[in-house]
Design a protein around this motif. Structure first.
Motif, PDB file in Angstrom:
ATOM      1  N   CYS A 345      -1.613   6.219  -1.647  1.00 18.83           N
ATOM      2  CA  CYS A 345      -2.511   5.633  -2.314  1.00 18.83           C
ATOM      3  C   CYS A 345      -2.953   4.398  -0.847  1.00 18.83           C
ATOM      4  O   CYS A 345      -2.260   4.356   0.064  1.00 18.83           O
ATOM      5  N   SER A 346      -4.256   3.920  -1.211  1.00 14.08           N
ATOM      6  CA  SER A 346      -4.624   3.292  -0.327  1.00 14.08           C
ATOM      7  C   SER A 346      -4.363   1.681  -0.544  1.00 14.08           C
ATOM      8  O   SER A 346      -5.218   0.691  -0.953  1.00 14.08           O
ATOM      9  N   VAL A 347      -2.881   1.412  -0.527  1.00 15.14           N
ATOM     10  CA  VAL A 347      -2.371   0.094  -0.704  1.00 15.14           C
ATOM     11  C   VAL A 347      -1.484  -0.345   0.286  1.00 15.14           C
ATOM     12  O   VAL A 347      -0.828   0.609   0.584  1.00 15.14           O
ATOM     13  N   GLY A 348      -1.864  -1.405   0.733  1.00 16.20           N
ATOM     14  CA  GLY A 348      -0.868  -1.731   1.959  1.00 16.20           C
ATOM     15  C   GLY A 348      -0.705  -3.276   2.178  1.00 16.20           C
ATOM     16  O   GLY A 348      -1.254  -4.133   1.329  1.00 16.20           O
ATOM     17  N   GLY A 349      -0.410  -3.603   3.553  1.00 17.58           N
ATOM     18  CA  GLY A 349       0.042  -5.017   3.848  1.00 17.58           C
ATOM     19  C   GLY A 349      -1.537  -5.965   3.633  1.00 17.58           C
ATOM     20  O   GLY A 349      -1.262  -7.146   3.348  1.00 17.58           O
ATOM     21  N   GLU A 350      -2.646  -5.432   3.913  1.00 14.16           N
ATOM     22  CA  GLU A 350      -3.891  -6.007   3.755  1.00 14.16           C
ATOM     23  C   GLU A 350      -4.049  -6.498   2.267  1.00 14.16           C
ATOM     24  O   GLU A 350      -4.505  -7.620   2.202  1.00 14.16           O
ATOM     25  N   ASP A 351      -3.511  -5.509   1.467  1.00 11.39           N
ATOM     26  CA  ASP A 351      -3.778  -6.105  -0.074  1.00 11.39           C
ATOM     27  C   ASP A 351      -2.861  -7.211  -0.234  1.00 11.39           C
ATOM     28  O   ASP A 351      -3.236  -8.197  -0.827  1.00 11.39           O
ATOM     29  N   ILE A 352      -1.735  -7.039   0.381  1.00  8.03           N
ATOM     30  CA  ILE A 352      -0.687  -8.206  -0.030  1.00  8.03           C
ATOM     31  C   ILE A 352      -1.031  -9.367   0.720  1.00  8.03           C
ATOM     32  O   ILE A 352      -1.103 -10.431   0.177  1.00  8.03           O
ATOM     33  N   LEU A 353      -1.765  -9.289   2.002  1.00 10.75           N
ATOM     34  CA  LEU A 353      -2.202 -10.576   2.653  1.00 10.75           C
ATOM     35  C   LEU A 353      -3.371 -11.115   1.868  1.00 10.75           C
ATOM     36  O   LEU A 353      -3.504 -12.363   1.466  1.00 10.75           O
ATOM     37  N   GLN A 354      -4.337 -10.549   1.504  1.00  8.42           N
ATOM     38  CA  GLN A 354      -5.209 -10.879   0.455  1.00  8.42           C
ATOM     39  C   GLN A 354      -4.800 -11.520  -0.845  1.00  8.42           C
ATOM     40  O   GLN A 354      -5.266 -12.305  -1.117  1.00  8.42           O
ATOM     41  N   ASN A 355      -4.031 -10.790  -1.351  1.00 12.00           N
ATOM     42  CA  ASN A 355      -3.418 -11.513  -2.840  1.00 12.00           C
ATOM     43  C   ASN A 355      -2.962 -12.984  -2.471  1.00 12.00           C
ATOM     44  O   ASN A 355      -3.181 -13.783  -3.112  1.00 12.00           O
ATOM     45  N   GLU A 421       6.671 -12.136  -5.210  1.00  7.58           N
ATOM     46  CA  GLU A 421       6.559 -10.864  -5.838  1.00  7.58           C
ATOM     47  C   GLU A 421       5.617 -10.863  -7.205  1.00  7.58           C
ATOM     48  O   GLU A 421       5.150  -9.982  -7.550  1.00  7.58           O
ATOM     49  N   GLN A 422       5.690 -12.113  -7.863  1.00  4.43           N
ATOM     50  CA  GLN A 422       4.691 -12.334  -8.859  1.00  4.43           C
ATOM     51  C   GLN A 422       3.232 -11.911  -8.353  1.00  4.43           C
ATOM     52  O   GLN A 422       2.617 -11.157  -9.253  1.00  4.43           O
ATOM     53  N   VAL A 423       2.872 -12.540  -7.210  1.00  6.60           N
ATOM     54  CA  VAL A 423       1.409 -12.251  -6.988  1.00  6.60           C
ATOM     55  C   VAL A 423       1.192 -11.062  -6.826  1.00  6.60           C
ATOM     56  O   VAL A 423       0.161 -10.344  -6.819  1.00  6.60           O
ATOM     57  N   ASN A 424       2.002 -10.285  -6.060  1.00  9.26           N
ATOM     58  CA  ASN A 424       2.018  -8.918  -5.591  1.00  9.26           C
ATOM     59  C   ASN A 424       2.347  -7.613  -6.718  1.00  9.26           C
ATOM     60  O   ASN A 424       2.717  -6.543  -6.207  1.00  9.26           O
ATOM     61  N   ARG A 425       2.899  -8.277  -7.799  1.00  6.90           N
ATOM     62  CA  ARG A 425       3.455  -7.382  -8.790  1.00  6.90           C
ATOM     63  C   ARG A 425       2.358  -6.139  -8.914  1.00  6.90           C
ATOM     64  O   ARG A 425       3.301  -4.858  -8.925  1.00  6.90           O
ATOM     65  N   VAL A 426       1.189  -6.076  -8.850  1.00  3.56           N
ATOM     66  CA  VAL A 426       0.541  -4.765  -8.972  1.00  3.56           C
ATOM     67  C   VAL A 426       0.945  -3.755  -7.841  1.00  3.56           C
ATOM     68  O   VAL A 426       0.859  -2.584  -8.075  1.00  3.56           O
ATOM     69  N   ILE A 427       0.900  -4.257  -6.632  1.00  2.00           N
ATOM     70  CA  ILE A 427       1.013  -3.646  -5.741  1.00  2.00           C
ATOM     71  C   ILE A 427       2.501  -2.626  -5.684  1.00  2.00           C
ATOM     72  O   ILE A 427       2.539  -1.533  -5.521  1.00  2.00           O
ATOM     73  N   PHE A 428       3.675  -3.549  -6.063  1.00  4.66           N
ATOM     74  CA  PHE A 428       4.898  -3.136  -6.340  1.00  4.66           C
ATOM     75  C   PHE A 428       4.824  -1.994  -7.305  1.00  4.66           C
ATOM     76  O   PHE A 428       5.491  -0.979  -7.093  1.00  4.66           O
ATOM     77  N   GLU A 429       4.209  -2.084  -8.298  1.00  6.53           N
ATOM     78  CA  GLU A 429       3.909  -1.043  -9.539  1.00  6.53           C
ATOM     79  C   GLU A 429       3.335   0.164  -8.840  1.00  6.53           C
ATOM     80  O   GLU A 429       3.783   1.266  -9.271  1.00  6.53           O
ATOM     81  N   LYS A 430       2.224  -0.026  -7.907  1.00  7.27           N
ATOM     82  CA  LYS A 430       1.500   1.222  -7.245  1.00  7.27           C
ATOM     83  C   LYS A 430       2.713   1.967  -6.567  1.00  7.27           C
ATOM     84  O   LYS A 430       2.664   3.146  -6.309  1.00  7.27           O
ATOM     85  N   VAL A 431       3.432   1.206  -5.709  1.00  5.60           N
ATOM     86  CA  VAL A 431       4.592   1.754  -4.925  1.00  5.60           C
ATOM     87  C   VAL A 431       5.600   2.595  -5.828  1.00  5.60           C
ATOM     88  O   VAL A 431       5.895   3.716  -5.450  1.00  5.60           O
ATOM     89  N   GLU A 432       6.053   2.031  -6.707  1.00  6.67           N
ATOM     90  CA  GLU A 432       6.838   2.592  -7.735  1.00  6.67           C
ATOM     91  C   GLU A 432       6.142   3.933  -8.187  1.00  6.67           C
ATOM     92  O   GLU A 432       6.971   4.983  -8.342  1.00  6.67           O
TER      93      GLU A 432
END
Lengths: 660, 123
Positions: A345-355, A421-432
């Protein structure tokens, strides 16, 4: 006198004085430098039989000539940083056909390129092992950007030529550089990734109607427009020049790694950028599959004849970079790496950075709406501080962020793991989700996995590591692979293998058996999507499916080809469409139409369609279409077709017959 | 019994089979086991090994982009897909008379021994 690539075809107008008919055209024999004998000797016979794939031109020009003729109205002066000796490049030329007589006498081993969202690297098989090339600043991973400054362009490969004007990260964020092209390429302005890219310090303008976004860099206080393809082409041109300087011969073929989530349309955009840079794409390899090939080579070296003893190893490869996140399950035995499943999926460090940036500055969007010079500068400072904090969090429990954004705005905050981890919860869910999907598609349980390989910049984030390892029920990841170099090394291996190079020591006795990452099919049964080649089908592959007419005396049928995971056609990427005409009139459901799709080893998709029942002279011939045919617009065409024809040209999946 | 003649080590002669399968579509291409050079009662491991060996000789990465070989490779992928899925394999076996009720000719004394193909365990 210098030689430079003709950046075919977009960067030069047809009337350019660099034309092969121009008096400055030189013969190849005259220009060729000495070649590497090792590589020639290891090449297979079939390479000679194949002959040159296309005509190629070597064109000597002077920098001033080039500057005069350049369509972009900028000079490529910065390409001449290696100007101490002339260098040679070739330009792929599909228009000129009369110049085929010169046989390529240089070793035509494809180079491996990893175009990362954040960093790029290039590697070659040097006859003994894979070698990563370094730029003049001694970097193997080169920042992916192109700087537009006055009348010069320079990409991150050289990072601004001489030492005194070497680009720093803050220059890259000044508005004058375009980066993250891998996130923007081949996407429409309704895409959420493009929408998120509006938080970058250069201009990304959207209209939200499904057309390409408008992208521009700041040059002398003006926004100058460009395209992701053009930016990537300029970058690749520098990368190619770097490789040619190292190899001392022209480079023509390349194997590039791409994210699993890349659509076929995006892949054509990458090929387009390569063509502009004079590179022929031999293979586009999903990133984790390149890592799988490297892993296969490791395993091959570790156990010489595990094929005989039947020991097979299953690896889960997880790759997360700045722009994309991919997973693959590969089964490896005897140097063969078979891709069992792919997901991404198109989720990456850039999303973490923006979050994190939005978390630090809650009014981020209103504060940085409208890009003035002050705001771009301020945003750049915030980006650097945030990036730094994320990197530090990989090795420490908490990090203190203190940054003065100017204009009275200050950020002062301590960020710890739980908050991160709280701020990036959605990203970790996508990884899972993608890991679980990959395991399920491979029909495996975590206990089947022998090795978990973590690669990409984001694999350094502790939460990501623990998440992936936890899902695979293991404690440690595979150690013998460099997280940032694995993909490009695998691409260079594939480049050598697919170029026909063999190694006497057997370290190229390898094969990757690829799989398709996404369903391919057509619209049928109303607005449903009928997958003809399901995802994770081993390629090369050919699959056929039978359809039938949905109206009495229906004489035409529309074949709309889609790619994706959605159950409804419109949720997927439209690749192209064509009509079958002249269908013999008959009651509905009695005419059988076969749609066959095949994918060859270079990942080319062809669709064959035609009437199979009734048979006879009155039936029109089959139609063969190479996909994608669409150049733009994606969803638009689908909607326009629906509006124009409704269900008049529809087909339904043939119900009774066992599908062939 | 006609099919038994077809059991050979064809996996090692992929090029020949590729050419053959093009000319005589029915005889060779139909017998999935023969194409891989395995027995109809082959274990999944044996099938996988045969498949890998076969791919090493016919995959376009290693054999060039010859259309015939690519077509053959597509066919091998299809064969492997069927033979690795227990349900699809059972259906195939049923249709082609290789169901579990069928006997292994090497273990069946009534089967004619022509000594052309021998079981690796018995020699």
């Amino acid at each position: 006198m210098h030689l430079v690539t003709l950046p075919f075809p977009l960067l030069l107008p047809p009337s350019t004085p660099l034309s092969p008919l121009h008096p400055t055209f030189y013969s190849r024999e005259h220009c060729l430098p000495k070649l590497l004998p090792v590589l020639i000797s290891t090449r297979k016979k079939r390479q000679q039989q194949q002959g040159p794939p296309k005509s190629h031109l070597l064109v000597p020009v002077t920098p001033s000539q080039l500057a005069d003729s350049c369509w972009l109205s900028v000079s490529f002066a910065t390409f001449y940083w290696m100007a101490a000796e002339p260098f040679y490049t070739v330009a792929s030329d599909s228009e000129t056909t009369g110049e085929d007589k010169s046989q390529p006498s240089f070793p035509d081993v494809a180079i491996g390129i990893d175009i990362g969202t954040s960093k790029c690297s290039v590697a070659v098989w040097n006859g003994h092992h894979v070698e990563l090339l370094k730029n003049t600043r001694n970097q193997k991973g080169m920042r992916s950007y192109v700087m537009f400054k006055d009348d010069t362009l320079s990409a991150g490969v050289t990072g601004g030529a001489a030492k005194e004007n070497a680009h720093e990260e803050r220059d890259v964020l000044s508005g004058s550089a375009i980066f993250n092209m891998k996130r923007l390429i081949g996407r429409m302005d309704t895409d959420e990734v493009v929408q998120a890219s509006k938080a970058l310090p250069f201009l990304v303008q959207t209209l939200g109607i499904g057309v390409r976004p408008f992208i521009a860099a700041l040059v002398n206080n003006m926004w100058r427009s460009t395209t992701p393809e053009e930016v990537l082409a300029i970058f690749l041109l520098e990368l190619k020049a770097l490789a040619e300087m190292h190899l001392k011969h022209p480079v023509r073929n390349a194997v590039l790694t791409i994210p699993v989530a890349f659509s076929r349309f995006q892949q054509t955009r990458i090929e387009r950028a390569c063509a502009m840079a004079g590179l022929h794409v031999l293979r586009l390899m999903p990133e984790p599959t390149a890592v799988a090939l490297l892993y296969a080579q490791h395993q091959q070296q570790l156990m010489h004849d595990n094929m005989g003893s039947g020991i097979e190893k299953i690896a889960l490869i997880f790759n997360m970079g700045a722009g994309y996140c991919d997973a693959a399950v590969a089964a490896t035995a005897g140097g063969v790496s078979q891709i069992r499943a792919l997901s991404g999926c198109s989720v990456g460090g850039e999303d973490i950075l923006q979050n994190i940036m939005r978390h630090l500055v809650p009014n981020f969007d209103s504060l940085y709406a409208g890009q003035t010079m002050d705001r771009i500068k301020s945003m750049g400072l915030l980006r650097i501080a945030t990036q730094d904090a994320i990197h530090k969090l990989a090795s420490q429990d908490s990090v203190e962020i203190n940054v003065d954004l100017g204009d009275g705005q200050k950020v002062s905050k301590v960020l710890d793991h739980s908050e991160f981890e709280q701020v990036n919860r959605v990203i970790f869910e996508k990884v899972e989700k993608i890991i679980n999907q990959c395991l399920a598609d491979a029909k495996l349980v975590p206990e089947d996995i022998n090795d978990v390989i973590l690669v990409g910049g984001c694999s350094r984030i502790p939460r990501i590591r623990s998440l992936v390892l936890g899902l695979c029920k293991t404690e440690v990841s595979y150690k013998n692979i460099d997280a940032l170099e694995a993909a490009v090394s695998g691409a260079a291996l594939e480049g050598a293998i697919a170029s026909g190079v063999t190694d006497p020591e057997g370290s190229l006795d390898l094969l990757t058996i690829q799989a398709t990452p996404m369903n391919l099919g057509i619209r049928a049964d109303g607005d449903n999507f009928a997958a003809i080649i399901p995802r994770n089908t081993t390629v090369p592959a050919r699959r056929e499916m039978l359809f039938m007419t949905t109206h009495d005396n229906q004489t035409e049928a529309l074949i709309s080809v889609y790619e994706g995971e959605g159950e409804r056609a419109e949720e997927n990427h439209l690749l192209g469409y064509f009509k079958i005409t002249g269908i013999p009139p008959a009651p509905k459901g009695t005419v059988e139409i076969s749609v066959c799709m095949d994918i060859d080893a270079s990942n080319v998709l062809r669709v064959f369609a035609g009437v199979v029942k009734p048979q006879g002279q009155g039936v029109p011939p089959f139609i063969e279409v190479r996909m994608p045919t669409l150049d733009d617009g994606h969803g638009w065409c689908g909607q326009a077709l629906a509006k124009m024809y409704g269900s008049k040209l529809d087909l339904a999946v043939h119900p009774k017959k066992l599908q062939p | 019994c006609r099919r038994r003649k077809a059991w050979g080590r064809r996996g090692l002669r992929v090029a020949a089979v590729a050419a053959e399968s093009r000319s005589s579509e029915g005889a060779v291409a139909e017998d999935y086991y023969a194409v891989l050079g395995v027995m109809p009662d082959a274990t999944p491991q044996q099938i996988k090994k045969a498949y890998y060996n076969c791919m090493k000789s016919c995959h376009p990465d290693l054999s060039g982009n010859d259309p015939d070989v690519t077509n053959f490779c597509m066919f091998i992928n299809e064969v492997y897909t069927v033979l690795t899925d227990p349900i699809q394999r059972a259906v195939y076996d049923e249709i082609h008379g290789y169901a579990l009720t069928a006997t292994n000719p090497f273990l069946d004394d009534s089967a004619p021994r022509d000594h052309v193909f021998v079981d690796e365990f018995s020699c």
